[in-house]
Design an enzyme around this catalytic site. Sequence first.
Site, mmCIF file in Angstrom:
data_model
loop_
_atom_site.group_PDB
_atom_site.id
_atom_site.type_symbol
_atom_site.label_atom_id
_atom_site.label_comp_id
_atom_site.label_asym_id
_atom_site.label_seq_id
_atom_site.Cartn_x
_atom_site.Cartn_y
_atom_site.Cartn_z
ATOM 1 N N LYS A 49 -3.441 -0.572 0.437
ATOM 2 C CA LYS A 49 -4.563 0.063 1.140
ATOM 3 C C LYS A 49 -4.896 1.429 0.539
ATOM 4 C CE LYS A 49 -3.281 1.817 4.981
ATOM 5 N NZ LYS A 49 -3.236 3.243 4.558
ATOM 6 N N THR A 50 -3.879 2.241 0.285
ATOM 7 C CA THR A 50 -4.117 3.579 -0.259
ATOM 8 C C THR A 50 -4.753 3.495 -1.640
ATOM 9 O OG1 THR A 50 -2.240 4.487 0.977
ATOM 10 C CG2 THR A 50 -2.998 5.739 -0.931
ATOM 11 N N ASP A 240 -9.312 5.973 6.917
ATOM 12 C CA ASP A 240 -8.018 5.325 6.716
ATOM 13 C C ASP A 240 -7.408 4.970 8.071
ATOM 14 O OD1 ASP A 240 -5.713 4.421 5.439
ATOM 15 O OD2 ASP A 240 -4.805 6.416 5.355
ATOM 16 N N GLU A 241 -6.598 3.921 8.111
ATOM 17 C CA GLU A 241 -5.865 3.508 9.331
ATOM 18 C C GLU A 241 -6.812 3.402 10.534
ATOM 19 O OE1 GLU A 241 -2.984 2.431 9.106
ATOM 20 O OE2 GLU A 241 -1.771 3.550 7.678
ATOM 21 N N GLN A 271 -1.908 -4.431 13.001
ATOM 22 C CA GLN A 271 -0.960 -3.323 13.127
ATOM 23 C C GLN A 271 -1.450 -2.263 14.113
ATOM 24 O OE1 GLN A 271 1.295 -2.149 9.456
ATOM 25 N NE2 GLN A 271 -0.290 -3.317 8.404
ATOM 26 N N ARG A 612 8.184 -4.818 7.606
ATOM 27 C CA ARG A 612 8.838 -3.662 6.976
ATOM 28 C C ARG A 612 9.863 -4.115 5.931
ATOM 29 N NH1 ARG A 612 5.168 -1.030 7.245
ATOM 30 N NH2 ARG A 612 4.248 -2.922 8.072
#
Length: 662
Positions: A49-50, A240-241, A271, A612
């Site tokens: 994503k980043t 973002d997010e 998420q 994770r």
Amino acid sequence: MSLEYVLKKTPAPSGAQIDYRGSLNDEQYAAVTAKPGPILVIAGAGSGKTRTLTYRVAYLIENGVEPENILLLTFTNKASHEMLERVGSLLPHDISRIWGGTFHSVANRLLRRHANAIGFSADFTILDRDDANDLALAALRAAGLDPKDKELPKGAVLCDIFGLAANTEKSIATVVVENYPYFNAIISQLEAIHRIFRDRKKADNVMDFDDLLVYALRLLQENEDIRKFYQEQFQHILVDEYQDTNKIQSDFIDLLAAHHHQVMVVGDDAQSIYSWRGANFENVLTFPQRFPGTREVRIETNYRSTPEILTLANYAIAANTRQFPKNLHSVRPAEKYSKPALICLQDANQQAKFICQRIEEIVEEGIELNEIAVLYRAHFHSMELQMEMTRRQMPFELLSGLRFFEQAHIKDVAAFLRFALNPKDELAFKRIAGLMPGVGDRTADKLWQQLAGGADFAALEPPTKAAAPWKQWVETHRQISAPELRGRASEQIQVVIDAIYEDYMKTRFPNFQSRLEDLGQLRAFAQNFERTEEFLAQLALLTNVDGGPRTDGPLGGQPCLRLSTVHQAKGLEWKVVFVIMLCDGLFPARRSIETLDGEEEERRLFYVAVTRARDELYLTYPVTRATASLDDRWQEPSRFVSGFPRGMVNEWKIKPAPPAWE
């Protein structure tokens, strides 16, 4: 007569300087090079994503967008700095003119320019948490209320209520009814306190953290010229997010994007796990309706986990009805790694022993402790594990706060028992006295000197503010010191909770409910001991109850295991992950599955937990566990792990250790 003169775009350099096709996968490339307009990027866990956001910013600049016409909104300064540094490394441009930062930092920047438009001066100051708490308490006094009234919340709780109302754009009454029902009887008083709190901040030219967004949004809503200026300036907005945005953040974005409609939001609806602090899952789901013509791009290639782990994650989240369906697939080869393990244990103690033993084996296989994590739904789920790790001298770090027995509410309740057992325990006496209104260190010491000098405990005279709670302490002390309760730690704890500490927690701690659950588990733990002194001795062995500060970080720089709630672990990853206490009513939490929305958020939380893990995933649950009702209650496996298709997991059968003589 006025003329409109249009500036031309800065010519883009001939030929792209960045090899986008070679640097990105097909999904990332589609997002980065998408035509202007509203774009919803659903970026799955571990999908880069980043990287996608970074290259999108670079792509816009390479195609002639001026840096000052880009607004990049993030949730942390770290994320903002990381993205802008990466953009700077990709392009030979001055990117300092990009408006990049957290929602609150961008709001602060706007308000510094235009504070006078909303009745503040540009030199307003921002209150830190402690100062805001103090001002809220002063507002309570100004409302004609008594801070000593044990029914009234203290500063931290008041600010939590006011902040949640601001971030969700709900009334104080609605927030109290939905989140703090034990304050329903004083809603009108809380509304009065809030009005005074708000007015005093404005009179003092100060804002708290939540005010930054409240006033920035109001600035844009109420001032047409200012609103149009920034709507035209921010030709491209990137967020973002996005799944973590709350109502006021969503409205802030929508208003700024209302002119160009060129907004790209990046996140993962699977998420979205922070509704308890105001995040609004609806922001993601309704984005296409709020921005007609939205292009949806899914990034589903995962660079983190094995195919076997992703197969389980995809299966788990598929049960949610309200989502953007996605299917994560791994770039790693299949059939090379072991399947996730599902382990049923006899009880929480056997679960702790298994985890510790398996971790020791994993370390012997060459994986360092800091590449291993144990995740859980609630802090108290790790109590037995922390005990077992302490006994084995296994170094661990808690990402989710203090070690279980070092938490203030655990130490407070233990102090009541310590003083009942040993009236000469000065530290226990002073700790309890410090809970009383108007009793500071000097007053507590003065009262202790009187007691040590032979004064009767019941005859001590605390400050007037503390008279009523002190009287209750004297009565509670008499009860838990009586022969019929002396030595019965679990029952003593319940008396302290019922008589004093539950009401104390309601008004002092925003997370009252989770602390009450901790104390329920402490009662269950106390059932293991025949005498109170044995129970308190065990606490002393497990933690330094009244010692100086300690840290839970790696000792001497050595590798250290990580323990964390799933909420705190979001955004992190490890080679090996254990997800524990997967019992229905624990994970998912019982109070969260009363509604469909609640159950679906719990399932998203489970999805976050399992994604994770990079290489190995262990899912554990005990079939019995001591509960706050002090019985060994039969536990059903979590609905999230029961019914896996055949072959998706390896089910481990655990045999108890043989007797010592075998």
